[in-house]
Design a protein around this motif. Structure first.
Motif, short mmCIF file in Angstrom:
data_model
loop_
_atom_site.label_atom_id
_atom_site.label_comp_id
_atom_site.label_asym_id
_atom_site.label_seq_id
_atom_site.Cartn_x
_atom_site.Cartn_y
_atom_site.Cartn_z
N LEU A 177 67.36 52.33 -48.10
CA LEU A 177 66.70 51.04 -48.30
C LEU A 177 65.28 51.22 -48.82
CD1 LEU A 177 67.83 49.14 -45.07
CD2 LEU A 177 68.69 48.83 -47.39
N ALA A 205 67.95 43.09 -45.51
CA ALA A 205 68.56 44.36 -45.10
C ALA A 205 67.54 45.25 -44.40
CB ALA A 205 69.14 45.07 -46.32
N ILE A 206 66.29 45.26 -44.88
CA ILE A 206 65.24 46.05 -44.24
C ILE A 206 65.00 45.53 -42.82
CG2 ILE A 206 62.77 46.59 -44.28
CD1 ILE A 206 62.96 46.61 -47.35
N CYS A 229 57.52 47.70 -46.80
CA CYS A 229 57.84 47.87 -48.22
C CYS A 229 56.59 47.62 -49.07
CB CYS A 229 58.96 46.92 -48.62
SG CYS A 229 59.46 47.08 -50.33
N ASN A 276 72.78 54.23 -46.54
CA ASN A 276 72.21 53.95 -47.86
C ASN A 276 70.69 53.84 -47.77
OD1 ASN A 276 74.82 53.71 -49.15
ND2 ASN A 276 75.00 51.72 -48.12
N HIS A 299 67.14 42.21 -50.24
CA HIS A 299 66.76 43.55 -49.79
C HIS A 299 65.88 43.49 -48.54
CE1 HIS A 299 66.92 47.80 -50.92
NE2 HIS A 299 65.73 47.91 -50.36
N SER A 306 67.81 46.62 -40.57
CA SER A 306 67.74 48.05 -40.28
C SER A 306 66.62 48.36 -39.30
CB SER A 306 67.52 48.82 -41.59
OG SER A 306 67.38 50.20 -41.33
N ASP A 365 70.07 52.14 -44.14
CA ASP A 365 70.84 51.12 -43.46
C ASP A 365 71.91 51.78 -42.59
OD1 ASP A 365 72.90 51.91 -45.11
OD2 ASP A 365 72.85 50.14 -46.40
#
Length: 705
Positions: A109, A26-27, A81, A107, A23, A30, A103
């Protein structure tokens, strides 16, 4: 992303952190994409051709929006986060961040910490899990995770991948070293604090709590939450702190939460004279000035300069003499709408006087000539100047403190001794107690130059319209294709001629950013405000929407009423009180020493319960040991901040502050050294200063006599 110390190596098990690692990747992707896209859009917007007027305003607003968002994303990396939570009906973790993040496919995140979906992350307790199976909080250090902690709420949680500790990450984080700025604590906000942060903005909410209960944390995060949840508050929130060191200490908090448009100030900042104002030396004089009754004296003082003439006069013109009666003056003086500031009302009175005189004229000259003649009548203007005098706020208040007869007239409830006490040889040497009166006078009087600036602005607009009209006439005259259509036909329309003049682009006065009105005001250390100081704030918030943060036990001049009684007395209603009773900051060792100090003068003080120990006892010594104590502490601690309280001769360094007890309020330090605390004073004020100073310590307290 996990950089765990050796003793926590078991937490690095892939079964525990693999989902997080994916995750975080992905952050990061993005964030990189979002920053690149925002940079591209900002560059295109800046390069795009733009016209004047509204088009330019909209372009500037878009640049500001893009720049703010870009700065906000660049402030953090993956440490955007805060943690994740697993809900009973959702198998995949839901990640909570300082801001929302999508993202490329749209979606989610990260969900914004202020959104309703994120509320269980902060508010869930074992008594009320709010649908959670488990919750994970991260501790970030230099953009890597140095620790994390899982909390399980249901039996199902024990069967999932969870790293269970004996002690929460929150409690462990409380012992961390301090710095010159408030630490980031968003990820460790507790359920009792979160409930207050998310309360609505209607009416006045009091956040009452003793030292270390997180009042300031709640106030700052509530500010960010309200701005997120209520768009009507955008750009209209004021945060009032007790002093400049406090504002410096919390300066980074709201920007780190994505909010850069909140006005932060002290009460001194609300008045131009505030920066140089001294503390009132005589407590009785301070008490007299701070009473709500003294505000009534301002109205009486202004009325002294609003006295219509009681005798008739004749206004001479080039064509005839026109009579002006006392009744005419009274009619003109009644012209301004209620609430119009004194100085700004004068122009309305002047215009009505001109109209009254023109209505009485029965000659043959043109109205324009007559109006021009009356406007330049020196006798008429001088009479109005004497009857409705333009005056500065500072002059009005200075006269109260230097002309006893004037003060007696404006404040007839004062006795002769009280009038004498308020007089001073240099009335312009302002004190903090004068500031609310200066503020009230400035609001009641208004700007004495407003009418002159308004006339100049109207003249500039008229000149610009005339210039634009001349340009349009020349364009129309040069049009050889008068076919009744197209641009030239549009230019013949008078409405378009008006539109082409952009009044906002013409010079004007810079607005006072602290004058209000504000939709919501947050006040920290509010227990110290006098009735007169409360009026300064209520005048700036017509909606009476406040967040009021304080501790009655820390009021230097006593606070015998309840919060509700105090606030109703000054004019607030719709009051809710929320209490914080857990001391997250101050070690038990320090509170054991501080509690008797405040209970000696305030037996019913709201002393909070400390939940952590530093294992460092409070030590006592002599003032001669100050240097060696600091040297030893600095040698043993590579990080952290110390503070010497009560020694004005001590010279501060980058890691050792030097403050008075009053200026230490609202701050926190790893080591606090109190120098001769008995010299802080007697009675309630002295005890409160000692109590406040002692409870600034997060690890160690040393008391020197």
């Amino acid at each position: 992303m996990f950089d765990l110390p050796e003793h926590l190596s078991h937490k690095a098990d892939p079964t525990l952190v693999a989902t997080d690692e994916r995750h975080f990747a992905a952050i990061a992707e993005s964030l990189e994409r979002s920053i690149a896209e925002l940079t591209r859009r900002l560059d295109l917007t800046r390069r795009a051709p733009v016209g004047a007027g509204q088009e330019a305003v909209e372009r500037d607003a878009e640049i500001y929006r893009l720049t703010s968002r870009l700065r906000s994303l660049r402030r953090f990396g993956v440490d955007l986060c805060l943690g994740h939570m697993v809900l009973a009906d959702t198998p995949e973790p839901v990640y909570v961040g300082r801001q929302g993040l999508l993202d490329a496919a749209g979606n989610q995140l990260l969900i914004d910490w202020r959104s309703p979906d994120a509320e269980p992350f902060f508010g869930a307790t074992h008594a009320n899990p709010m649908g959670l199976v488990r919750r994970r909080r991260y501790r970030w250090s230099r953009e890597r995770i140095s620790d994390y902690w899982d909390e399980v709420f249901t039996p199902d949680g024990f069967e999932s991948n969870a790293a269970l500790d004996d002690q929460s990450a929150f409690i462990a984080s409380l012992g961390g070293n301090r710095s010159a700025r408030m630490r980031d604590v968003l990820g460790t906000i507790q359920a009792d604090q979160d409930a207050i942060i998310r309360a609505g903005s209607r009416g006045a909410l009091v956040v009452d709590g003793g030292p270390g209960t997180g009042k300031t944390v709640v106030a700052l995060h509530r500010t960010a939450y309200l701005l997120y949840s209520d768009p009507a508050l955008r750009h209209r929130v004021l945060f009032v702190g007790p002093h400049e060191p406090y504002l410096s200490y919390v300066a980074d908090v709201l920007p780190s939460l994505g909010e850069e448009n909140v006005q932060l100030c002290t009460l001194r900042d609300l008045v131009p004279e505030g920066a140089a104002a001294a503390i009132e030396s005589d407590p009785e004089v301070a008490h007299l000035k701070s009473s709500a009754d003294m505000m009534k004296a301002i109205e009486a003082a202004v009325k002294f300069y609003e006295q219509p003439p009681t005798e008739s006069m004749t206004v001479a013109t080039d064509w005839s003499d026109i009579p002006l009666s006392p009744e005419d003056w009274t009619e003109a003086f009644d012209a301004p709408e209620p609430g119009t500031p004194h100085n700004e009302a004068r122009e309305q009175i002047w215009e009505l006087l001109i109209t009254i005189l023109m209505d009485k004229y029965d000659g043959g000259t043109s109205a324009a000539q007559l109006r021009n003649s009356l406007r330049h009548n020196d006798e008429l203007r001088a009479t109005l100047d004497n009857a409705w005098t333009m005056i500065e706020a500072a002059d009005l208040i200075a006269d109260l403190w230097s002309v006893p007869a004037y003060l007696r007239r404006c404040a007839p409830w004062l006795g002769p001794d009280e009038v004498d006490k308020l007089q001073r040889s240099d009335p312009g040497r302002w004190t903090v107690s004068d500031l609310p009166l200066l503020d009230a006078a400035r609001r009641r009087l208004g700007d004495p130059t407003a009418s002159r600036r308004a006339r100049r602005h109207h003249a500039a607009v008229a000149a610009e319209r005339e210039r634009m009209s001349s340009v349009i006439d020349d364009l129309i005259a040069s049009d050889t294709y008068a076919d009744g259509e197209g641009l030239m036909t549009q230019l013949r329309q008078q409405d378009l001629r008006e539109v082409l003049v952009d009044e906002t682009a013409l010079p004007g006065a810079e607005p006072d950013q602290l004058a209000g009105p504000f939709a919501h005001i947050i006040v920290d250390e509010a227990q110290e405000l006098t009735d007169a100081e409360w009026q300064m704030l209520m005048q700036r918030c017509p909606s009476r929407s406040f967040t009021i943060v304080g501790d009655r036990a820390q009021a230097r001049h006593g606070f015998t009423e309840s919060w509700r009684e105090r606030l109703e007395r000054i004019g607030l209603d719709r009051i809710d009180v929320a209490s914080l009773s857990i001391n997250y900051r101050t070690p038990r060792e320090v509170m054991a020493e501080a509690e008797p100090v405040i209970r000696a003068v305030l037996p019913d003080a709201n002393v909070p319960t400390s939940i952590r120990s530093s294992a460092i006892p409070v030590t006592h010594g002599s003032t001669a040991e100050l240097g060696s104590i600091l040297e030893t502490w600095l040698a043993d601690h590579a990080d952290g901040i110390a503070c010497v309280i009560g020694d004005p001769m001590f010279r501060a360094t980058s890691r050792v502050r030097s403050l008075s007890p009053t200026l230490s309020k609202g701050l926190e330090f790893d080591l606090v050294v109190l120098v001769e605390p008995e010299s802080f004073g007697e009675g309630v004020a002295g005890a409160v200063d000692r109590y406040v100073a002692m409870t600034r310590a997060t690890q160690q307290l040393v008391i020197l006599s």
